[in-house]
Design a protein around this motif. Structure first.
Motif, short mmCIF file in Angstrom:
data_model
loop_
_atom_site.label_atom_id
_atom_site.label_comp_id
_atom_site.label_asym_id
_atom_site.label_seq_id
_atom_site.Cartn_x
_atom_site.Cartn_y
_atom_site.Cartn_z
N CYS A 160 0.80 -1.23 0.00
CA CYS A 160 0.00 0.00 0.00
C CYS A 160 0.83 1.28 0.00
CB CYS A 160 -0.97 -0.01 1.17
SG CYS A 160 -0.17 -0.06 2.78
N ASN A 161 2.10 1.23 0.38
CA ASN A 161 2.91 2.45 0.47
C ASN A 161 3.79 2.69 -0.75
OD1 ASN A 161 2.00 3.23 3.08
ND2 ASN A 161 3.38 1.71 4.00
N VAL A 162 3.68 1.86 -1.77
CA VAL A 162 4.60 1.95 -2.91
C VAL A 162 4.27 3.18 -3.76
CG1 VAL A 162 4.87 -0.55 -2.95
CG2 VAL A 162 3.18 0.53 -4.45
N LYS A 163 5.27 3.63 -4.52
CA LYS A 163 5.12 4.79 -5.40
C LYS A 163 4.92 4.38 -6.86
CE LYS A 163 7.86 7.86 -2.45
NZ LYS A 163 9.04 8.75 -2.36
N THR A 164 5.51 3.24 -7.22
CA THR A 164 5.41 2.72 -8.58
C THR A 164 4.96 1.26 -8.51
OG1 THR A 164 7.19 4.17 -9.34
CG2 THR A 164 6.67 2.27 -10.72
N LEU A 165 3.97 0.89 -9.33
CA LEU A 165 3.41 -0.45 -9.24
C LEU A 165 3.17 -1.00 -10.64
CD1 LEU A 165 2.18 -2.78 -7.53
CD2 LEU A 165 0.00 -1.52 -7.58
N TYR A 166 3.64 -2.25 -10.86
CA TYR A 166 3.40 -2.96 -12.12
C TYR A 166 2.57 -4.19 -11.82
CZ TYR A 166 4.22 -5.92 -16.19
OH TYR A 166 4.05 -6.73 -17.27
N LEU A 167 1.46 -4.36 -12.56
CA LEU A 167 0.58 -5.51 -12.35
C LEU A 167 0.39 -6.25 -13.67
CD1 LEU A 167 -2.19 -3.88 -10.12
CD2 LEU A 167 -0.19 -5.19 -9.37
N SER A 168 0.60 -7.57 -13.63
CA SER A 168 0.41 -8.41 -14.80
C SER A 168 -1.07 -8.74 -14.97
CB SER A 168 1.20 -9.71 -14.63
OG SER A 168 0.58 -10.52 -13.63
N PRO A 169 -1.47 -9.29 -16.12
CA PRO A 169 -2.86 -9.74 -16.28
C PRO A 169 -3.26 -10.76 -15.22
CG PRO A 169 -1.73 -9.71 -18.40
CD PRO A 169 -0.69 -9.46 -17.37
N ASN A 170 -2.33 -11.66 -14.86
CA ASN A 170 -2.63 -12.64 -13.80
C ASN A 170 -2.99 -11.96 -12.50
OD1 ASN A 170 -2.09 -14.93 -15.40
ND2 ASN A 170 0.10 -14.80 -14.98
N THR A 171 -2.25 -10.89 -12.16
CA THR A 171 -2.49 -10.19 -10.90
C THR A 171 -3.85 -9.49 -10.91
OG1 THR A 171 -0.11 -9.82 -10.79
CG2 THR A 171 -1.46 -8.65 -9.20
N LEU A 172 -4.26 -9.00 -12.07
CA LEU A 172 -5.60 -8.40 -12.16
C LEU A 172 -6.67 -9.44 -11.84
CD1 LEU A 172 -5.33 -6.19 -15.38
CD2 LEU A 172 -5.13 -5.48 -13.00
N GLN A 173 -6.47 -10.67 -12.27
CA GLN A 173 -7.40 -11.75 -11.93
C GLN A 173 -7.39 -12.03 -10.44
OE1 GLN A 173 -6.17 -15.01 -14.53
NE2 GLN A 173 -8.11 -14.83 -15.60
N VAL A 174 -6.18 -12.04 -9.86
CA VAL A 174 -6.07 -12.30 -8.43
C VAL A 174 -6.81 -11.23 -7.63
CG1 VAL A 174 -4.45 -12.36 -6.49
CG2 VAL A 174 -3.94 -13.63 -8.58
N LEU A 175 -6.67 -9.97 -8.03
CA LEU A 175 -7.37 -8.89 -7.34
C LEU A 175 -8.88 -9.06 -7.43
CD1 LEU A 175 -5.19 -5.85 -8.44
CD2 LEU A 175 -5.63 -6.53 -6.08
N THR A 176 -9.34 -9.67 -8.52
CA THR A 176 -10.77 -9.88 -8.70
C THR A 176 -11.29 -11.07 -7.91
OG1 THR A 176 -10.64 -8.97 -10.95
CG2 THR A 176 -12.58 -10.30 -10.42
N TYR A 177 -10.56 -12.19 -7.92
CA TYR A 177 -11.08 -13.45 -7.37
C TYR A 177 -10.44 -13.89 -6.06
CZ TYR A 177 -12.94 -13.88 -12.11
OH TYR A 177 -13.60 -13.65 -13.29
N SER A 178 -9.29 -13.34 -5.70
CA SER A 178 -8.58 -13.89 -4.55
C SER A 178 -8.02 -12.80 -3.63
CB SER A 178 -7.44 -14.79 -5.04
OG SER A 178 -6.83 -15.46 -3.97
N CYS A 179 -8.75 -11.71 -3.53
CA CYS A 179 -8.34 -10.62 -2.64
C CYS A 179 -9.60 -10.03 -2.01
CB CYS A 179 -7.56 -9.57 -3.41
SG CYS A 179 -6.83 -8.28 -2.38
N ASP A 180 -9.63 -9.96 -0.69
CA ASP A 180 -10.84 -9.50 0.00
C ASP A 180 -11.16 -8.04 -0.31
OD1 ASP A 180 -10.94 -12.00 1.13
OD2 ASP A 180 -9.96 -11.39 3.00
N ALA A 181 -10.14 -7.23 -0.47
CA ALA A 181 -10.34 -5.81 -0.76
C ALA A 181 -9.11 -5.26 -1.46
CB ALA A 181 -10.59 -5.02 0.53
#
Length: 433
Positions: free
Chosen positions: A257-278
């Motif tokens: 949560c404190n990072v300044k620069t963030l790179y997210l792969s397509p897989n991570t977008l799925q994880v945020l949708t299906y495997s992350c509470d918030a």
């Protein structure tokens, strides 16, 4: 005296000094020119800064071990070994007890077992290991890291997943970590990071069963490629409940949560949708990179943008994604009636710069998406397009399409930049009239 053997008459100290400036491959070739010059055998005890060796099957392992012993005795500080054997080769234990090594890079061809009992590398700052299996459920990794007291740069590529059974990456000095795993059909049971001074993280893994400890207090730039096991993801879409998903990435992602620069792969977008509470609240985030994939939707993107109140630069690696009715209001996947007012989270977005890379041809869908960004993002000042045109004609077509679109839609303060990622050959003019 044969000219080819003049070097045999040189003092041994001079031979050693000359060899120390040559890459190993070139030094080895000189053994054909001199009876006396035999790579490392005659280099004595003169100091050696760097030793790099790349070998395959056919070289006697005993000779390799003797070379390694020789360079260690001469106080080598930079050791790079690329050992691609069909049978397992174990490094001499002295490698892990060197008092002079500052950089150690190891590549193994067939995932040999790392089983060093003792590790003491007091000067080591850089450690790169590729294609290896850590024995005893990863406890050997813990042993390895505990013996590197000033380690700053750690790369573990193509590593056996067994390391995560009980092990953790724990080091107060680490600043950069890169990790990727062998393709696996099971999820890691437990993943822990205790790295309070870590600044850069490039992490590729399957979502773990749990994350008991994640300390990223100093992390600035993470590149995250977390994925769900493919069968589980398929089952979910076939009607299984959310509870059937194995693993939860919440504890891991919340520590970003404190990072300044963030790179997210397509897989991570799925994880945020299906495997992350918030979705975490990224108060410090100023640059976000999203990699798009035609098989993955943007369902988590609206939440990411809403939770990034200070985001200034949004980078897309491609715009083509899977159309779903859950992509929210950051795209036009969900059909709208003509003239219907679209309330978009983009209308309150602070983003000033959008960069689009690897977008391919200038398609109708891409034009609609760009038009949507321009119409709904009031703070947008610049759009930059990075293009690798296959021909000069393609470049002219894309440039013309973008210019026409911007002249119709963009506000006066929004600037267009089309940047070539490679040189484009100019068309050859006909010499005939």
């Amino acid at each position: 005296m044969d000219r080819r053997d003049i070097i045999s008459s040189l003092p041994e100290a001079i031979n050693c000094h000359i060899l120390s400036f040559l890459p190993t491959k070139e030094a080895a070739s000189t053994s054909f020119l001199s009876k006396k010059w035999r790579v490392l055998a005659l280099q004595g005890n003169s100091p050696l800064h760097k030793f790099s060796l790349k070998v395959r099957d056919g070289v006697d392992p005993v000779r390799i071990t003797s070379w390694i012993h020789s360079v260690l005795e001469r106080g080598v500080s930079d050791l790079d070994l690329h050992l691609d054997f069909e049978s397992e080769y174990l490094l001499p234990s002295e490698v892990y007890l060197s008092k002079t090594l500052v950089s150690l890079k190891l590549y193994f061809g067939l995932y040999p077992t790392f089983d060093a009992e003792d590790v003491h590398l007091p000067k080591l700052k850089t450690l790169h290991i590729e294609s290896v299996h850590f024995e005893k459920h990863g406890m050997r990794l813990t042993k390895l890291l505990s013996g590197c007291h000033i380690l700053e740069d750690l790369v573990l590529n193509d590593i056996s997943w067994f390391i995560w059974d009980f092990a953790s990456v724990s080091s107060p000095t680490l600043k950069r970590v890169t990790f990727s795993w062998q393709e696996r059909d099971e999820f890691p049971k437990s993943v822990s990071f205790d790295t309070p001074n870590l600044v850069y993280l490039k992490f590729t893994d399957t979502v773990a069963g749990k994350y008991p400890k994640v300390n990223f207090d100093s992390l600035v730039e993470p590149h995250i490629d977390l994925c769900l096991l493919e069968p589980l993801l398929i089952d979910y879409h076939e009607g299984y409940g959310e509870n059937d998903m194995v693993g939860n990435a919440t504890d891991f992602l919340m520590r970003l949560c404190n990072v300044k620069t963030l790179y997210l792969s397509p897989n991570t977008l799925q994880v945020l949708t299906y495997s992350c509470d918030a979705i975490p609240l990224f108060n410090n985030l100023s640059q976000l990179t999203i990699e798009s994939d035609p098989t993955v939707g943007w369902q988590s993107l609206p939440g990411l943008l809403k939770n990034s109140p200070n985001l200034e630069t949004l980078i897309f690696k491609g715009l083509i994604h899977k159309a779903t009715d859950r992509c929210g209001d950051v795209c036009l996947c969900k059909p709208h009636e003509e003239g219907e007012e679209i309330r978009s989270c983009l209308s309150s977005s602070p983003v000033k710069v959008i960069k689009i890379r690897e977008f391919g041809a200038f398609s109708d869908d891409m034009e609609k998406q760009i038009k949507y960004f321009l119409e709904t993002m009031p703070n947008l000042e610049k759009m930059m397009f990075y293009y690798k045109p296959p021909s000069f004609e393609d470049f002219i077509e894309v440039a013309g399409g973008l210019k026409s679109l911007f002249s119709k839609v963009a506000s006066s303060k929004c600037v267009l930049r089309l940047i070539l990622s490679q040189r484009v050959p100019l068309p050859v003019r006909s010499l005939t009239s």
